[in-house]
Enzyme design. Structure first.
Site: not given
Ligand SMILES: Cc1ncc(C[n+]2csc(CCOP(=O)(O)OP(=O)(O)O)c2C)c(N)n1
Ligand SMILES: [Mg+2]
Length: 363
Positions: A260, A264, A273
């Protein structure tokens, strides 16, 4: 994965790959595919156009025109490869990121935008496109899909079902239950897991201690890991799995090993993160660049072709934007529509109450 390599970048040996990141065609003992120059150019066009729609959607969200958007950036090959493997009679069940599969099923991208703009609850007719509505409840569509597959099995249809879900979804009870039902009833279904390495901020290692495709053996059906950034391999592997399903050989789990590249959703900030070097390493495996390199190297397309596709992508972006902005707001009572296929006394009553309430403001 070696200790100091960015996540997922060391290609595992068991990965099915037919086109390297450098655009070299490679052989695989179990899978091969014959594609004409025209077919490769067409796949390239799909990849570029869906990326362009996605880019436009992110921009529209940033400008306040969509409530949220889940970008497919980086996952184009997994979606176009698997989507183009489907026949008209096959049925697809997506999650919420499958804009590339929607494209292959001829769903107008503006209908996807309408959902994320909040002016429809799906907007397309699943029966018309053989493409189910998007599902936000992680993994729940796998059960719907297995139920559907068991239905067409009983109808004796020459068709298969494919269901899309993520790496994070594999930890859901629904997904594991769907594996069991599909296995014991030999359902004609392909489980297509896009392992994009992340479930929002949770890395893959929080989902599984073994490669995801290996989970299938515990349920009694085959699992295969494919290079999810290789459109040729995704097409070949999915085609085979769908054919096996149609021929009564039951389910297959495909793990499309991908990444990805974006957030998100537009509500997420991945810099909180994950490290930038991970993204940089995956950029070298870009699903579009390798097809472009292949076309160039083999003189299957010239500069004019690439410019034409870019111009088409820009025109599509513009068109999608203007039609998105022109989408009418629904009447408030539309929320009660399509909940049930027929009339429903309680909903009728609630609608009347709501309309009376709204009428109180119209003075
Ligand atoms: C049942 C359920 N639990 C939690 C959520 C919140 N949620 C939304 S997306 C997501 C992560 C999904 O990750 P993955 O399956 O890897 O799919 P991806 O978004 O990476 O494509 C979660 C936990 C949800 N939508 N549904
Ligand atoms: Mg994921």
């Amino acid at each position: 994965m070696t200790a100091d390599a960015p996540r997922g970048v060391d290609a595992p040996p068991e990965l099915v790959q037919l086109l390297t990141p450098e655009g070299e065609r490679v052989e695989h003992p179990d899978y091969d595919i014959e594609l004409t120059a025209e077919e490769v150019r067409s796949l390239y066009r799909d990849l570029v156009l869906v990326r362009r729609v996605d880019l436009e959607a992110v921009a529209l969200q940033r400008q306040g025109e969509l409530g949220i958007w889940a970008s497919l950036l980086g996952q184009e090959a997994a979606q176009i490869g698997s989507g183009r493997a489907l026949t008209d009679a096959d049925m697809a069940f997506p999650t919420y990121r499958e804009h590339g599969v929607a494209w292959c099923r001829d769903v107008d991208p503006v209908k996807l935008l309408g959902l994320f703009r909040g002016v429809n609850h799906g907007g397309w007719d699943p029966a018309e496109h053989n493409f189910h509505l998007y599902t936000i409840v992680i993994g729940s569509q796998t059960l719907h899909a297995v139920g559907y597959a068991m239905g067409i099995q009983r109808d004796g249809a020459e068709a298969a079902t494919i269901v899309y879900f993520g790496d994070g979804a594999t930890s859901q009870g629904d997904v594991n239950e769907s594996f069991i039902w599909a296995s014991v009833f030999n359902a004609p279904i392909v489980f297509f897991c896009q392992n994009n390495q992340w479930a929002i901020s949770e890395p893959l290692e929080k989902q599984s201690k073994i490669p995801l495709y290996k989970r299938a053996s515990g349920f009694g059906f085959p699992g295969v890991r494919v290079d999810g950034n290789d459109v040729f391999a995704c097409l070949a592997v999915t085609r085979r799995a769908l054919q096996n399903a149609r021929e009564g050989q039951g389910p297959t789990l495909i793990e499309a090993f991908t990444y990805r590249m974006g957030a998100h959703t537009t509500s997420d900030d991945p810099t909180r993160y994950r490290l930038a070097d991970e993204l940089e390493a995956w950029k070298l495996k870009d699903p579009i660049e390798r097809v472009k390199a292949y076309l160039f190297k083999n003189e299957l397309a010239d500069q004019e072709f690439f410019e034409k596709i870019d111009a088409e992508a820009d025109a599509l972006g513009k068109d999608v934007r203007s039609r998105c902005l022109a989408l009418p707001d629904p009447r408030p009572e539309a929320i009660f529509q399509h909940v049930y296929s027929g009339a429903h006394a309680l909903l009728d009553e609630e609608r009347e109450q709501y309309l009376t309430y709204l009428a109180g403001f119209e003075r």
